[in-house]
Design an enzyme around this catalytic site. Structure first.
Site, PDB file in Angstrom:
ATOM      1  N   ARG A 251      30.837   2.002  14.700  1.00  0.00           N
ATOM      2  CA  ARG A 251      31.711   3.139  14.413  1.00  0.00           C
ATOM      3  C   ARG A 251      31.640   4.143  15.544  1.00  0.00           C
ATOM      4  O   ARG A 251      30.658   4.198  16.275  1.00  0.00           O
ATOM      5  CB  ARG A 251      31.238   3.856  13.156  1.00  0.00           C
ATOM      6  CG  ARG A 251      31.069   2.968  11.968  1.00  0.00           C
ATOM      7  CD  ARG A 251      30.414   3.765  10.845  1.00  0.00           C
ATOM      8  NE  ARG A 251      29.994   2.855   9.776  1.00  0.00           N
ATOM      9  CZ  ARG A 251      29.442   3.259   8.645  1.00  0.00           C
ATOM     10  NH1 ARG A 251      29.241   4.559   8.433  1.00  0.00           N
ATOM     11  NH2 ARG A 251      29.098   2.386   7.728  1.00  0.00           N
TER      12      ARG A 251
ATOM     13  N   ASP B  39      32.326   8.486  15.639  1.00  0.00           N
ATOM     14  CA  ASP B  39      32.572   9.627  14.747  1.00  0.00           C
ATOM     15  C   ASP B  39      33.877  10.336  15.074  1.00  0.00           C
ATOM     16  O   ASP B  39      34.502  10.081  16.106  1.00  0.00           O
ATOM     17  CB  ASP B  39      31.427  10.633  14.880  1.00  0.00           C
ATOM     18  CG  ASP B  39      30.192  10.189  14.117  1.00  0.00           C
ATOM     19  OD1 ASP B  39      30.335   9.346  13.208  1.00  0.00           O
ATOM     20  OD2 ASP B  39      29.100  10.673  14.447  1.00  0.00           O
TER      21      ASP B  39
ATOM     22  N   TYR C 173      27.005   4.523  26.635  1.00  0.00           N
ATOM     23  CA  TYR C 173      27.714   5.738  26.215  1.00  0.00           C
ATOM     24  C   TYR C 173      27.644   6.740  27.364  1.00  0.00           C
ATOM     25  O   TYR C 173      26.688   6.749  28.138  1.00  0.00           O
ATOM     26  CB  TYR C 173      27.035   6.379  25.004  1.00  0.00           C
ATOM     27  CG  TYR C 173      27.306   5.711  23.685  1.00  0.00           C
ATOM     28  CD1 TYR C 173      28.398   6.081  22.906  1.00  0.00           C
ATOM     29  CD2 TYR C 173      26.453   4.727  23.191  1.00  0.00           C
ATOM     30  CE1 TYR C 173      28.633   5.486  21.672  1.00  0.00           C
ATOM     31  CE2 TYR C 173      26.685   4.120  21.960  1.00  0.00           C
ATOM     32  CZ  TYR C 173      27.776   4.500  21.206  1.00  0.00           C
ATOM     33  OH  TYR C 173      28.015   3.913  19.990  1.00  0.00           O
TER      34      TYR C 173
ATOM     35  N   ARG D 232      24.140  11.767  20.584  1.00  0.00           N
ATOM     36  CA  ARG D 232      24.423  13.205  20.449  1.00  0.00           C
ATOM     37  C   ARG D 232      23.149  14.011  20.224  1.00  0.00           C
ATOM     38  O   ARG D 232      23.020  15.132  20.712  1.00  0.00           O
ATOM     39  CB  ARG D 232      25.425  13.428  19.308  1.00  0.00           C
ATOM     40  CG  ARG D 232      26.817  12.880  19.681  1.00  0.00           C
ATOM     41  CD  ARG D 232      27.739  12.781  18.493  1.00  0.00           C
ATOM     42  NE  ARG D 232      27.906  14.076  17.855  1.00  0.00           N
ATOM     43  CZ  ARG D 232      28.565  14.265  16.702  1.00  0.00           C
ATOM     44  NH1 ARG D 232      29.103  13.226  16.073  1.00  0.00           N
ATOM     45  NH2 ARG D 232      28.681  15.465  16.206  1.00  0.00           N
TER      46      ARG D 232
END
Lengths: 244, 244
Positions: free
Chosen positions: A50, A52, A110, A197
């Site tokens: 997923r 966000d 990422y 994050r």
């Protein structure tokens, strides 16, 4: 036939990747385009994971099964003509029926974009996290060293998660400076919920001087989410690449 | 007191700079923010010039008169707190009451962003013109040479214009390649309505091979809009800087 697709999206207008009732999501847009292409037949897609709300992707990977026998190069053309402009299918490959976008992923990259400026930028408002405090990148680099390798990342995982095994291997945490942008590149064999994050938020607190670099090691050892820093906002984050 | 402000905006959500009834424009947003700051008092702003729907600005300049005596550095903070995130006041300066954002402009720089790719980019869909035909930049450079200097640019001006004197001086037309982006930088003492977009459209037809570079000279001589090429779309265009 199973198709593997590489997909890029601007996450700004979406409530994340995964289908949610009443919400606009990337998965539901792609499935709607596939339904049109299959004359209404429902085709479910599976993503590598997923993302966000507000999180972007340069190289998300999905798979789906289809009765259509289109040549590989026709899939992006056909799907892009049915998708909104903020989602693009970059590549499609025919793959064997055992391929799985999530289970077969060996690693991911990422990138987190930080705009180091007191002045806001209308062009980056949804694509980088504006951070007006001065940052000492060397402190951030030093702190990141403690994160590399294989650790239990419980402290860097959102408390609300169902995953039991929180051991992951981070293979790279790099700091790239591009003008007033600071880009943190994270690569590893897998990432927990909100991990990038929370890592970013904690590294920012280190760069700002609120934490010592060596605290990163202590935070890992505590295996407690409350030991780490704030979760950096979603709109600075990009799922860059998935490795198989 | 007269205030000069440098303003940046993402033009995607706007029907251009200038106020139009029932439309969302940059000017109306800034005037609404000023009205709030002046407790409802109407403050009219004057820009260095209009920008069309979808056109962006990195350095638009405006002026307005105010009874408020705020320090220069407070104006951007106060206005940005009242403006939407896609408009940013970058700088404010107190100026003498004779200063005029439009009449005093000695020159401007525009940049036109072209994405040279057959693959669409979700992050540039409203910020660069995707052009999938191969371009010969040397041909474009050669054609641009004919445009430099002082000419009657009637052929490169939208037919619906009220300006009578169409003589302008182009001081620079440069081609900057940044990865798959081609950026054309135009500098001059003034630009007619749609001039940069028509120049860009015609240069693209030259780069693509549909026109000979020397045709640019002939097009200028014809003083006829229909002699030039298509108007490139607004979303690739940035008002970069205004010179005083």
């Amino acid at each position: 036939m199973r198709i593997k697709c590489t997909v890029s999206y601007d996450g700004t207008a979406y409530s994340g990747f995964q289908v949610q009732p009443e919400k606009r999501t990337v998965q539901s847009e792609i499935e709607a385009a596939l339904a049109k292409l299959h004359k209404g037949g429902r085709i479910k897609i599976t993503g590598s994971g997923r993302t966000d709300a507000g999180v972007h992707a340069k190289g998300q990977v999905i798979h789906f099964d289809t009765p259509l026998n289109l040549p590989e190069e026709k899939w992006p053309v056909a799907l892009n003509s049915l998708l909104p402009g903020d989602i693009a299918v970059l590549k499609a490959e025919k793959t064997d029926s055992g391929f799985h976008a999530r289970y077969d992923a060996r690693g991911k990259e990422y990138r987190y974009y930080i705009l180091r400026s007191r002045q806001r930028d209308p062009f980056l408002r949804s694509h980088a996290y504006q951070y007006s405090f001065p940052l000492d990148i060397d402190r951030m680099r030093e702190g990141a060293e403690y994160l590399l390798g294989t650790h239990d990342f419980t402290s860097f995982c959102a408390a609300k998660t169902e995953v039991e095994d929180k051991v992951r291997t981070l293979t790279a945490v790099e700091f790239l400076e591009e003008g007033s942008l600071l880009v943190i590149r994270f690569a590893g064999n897998g990432f927990l919920y909100n991990m990038v994050r929370i890592l970013t938020g904690t590294l920012l607190e280190t760069g700002r001087g609120d934490r010592e670099p060596k605290e990163l090691r202590e935070i890992l050892a505590k295996k407690d989410r409350t030991a780490a820093g704030k979760t950096a906002p979603g709109h600075g984050l990009y799922l860059w690449e998935v490795f198989y």
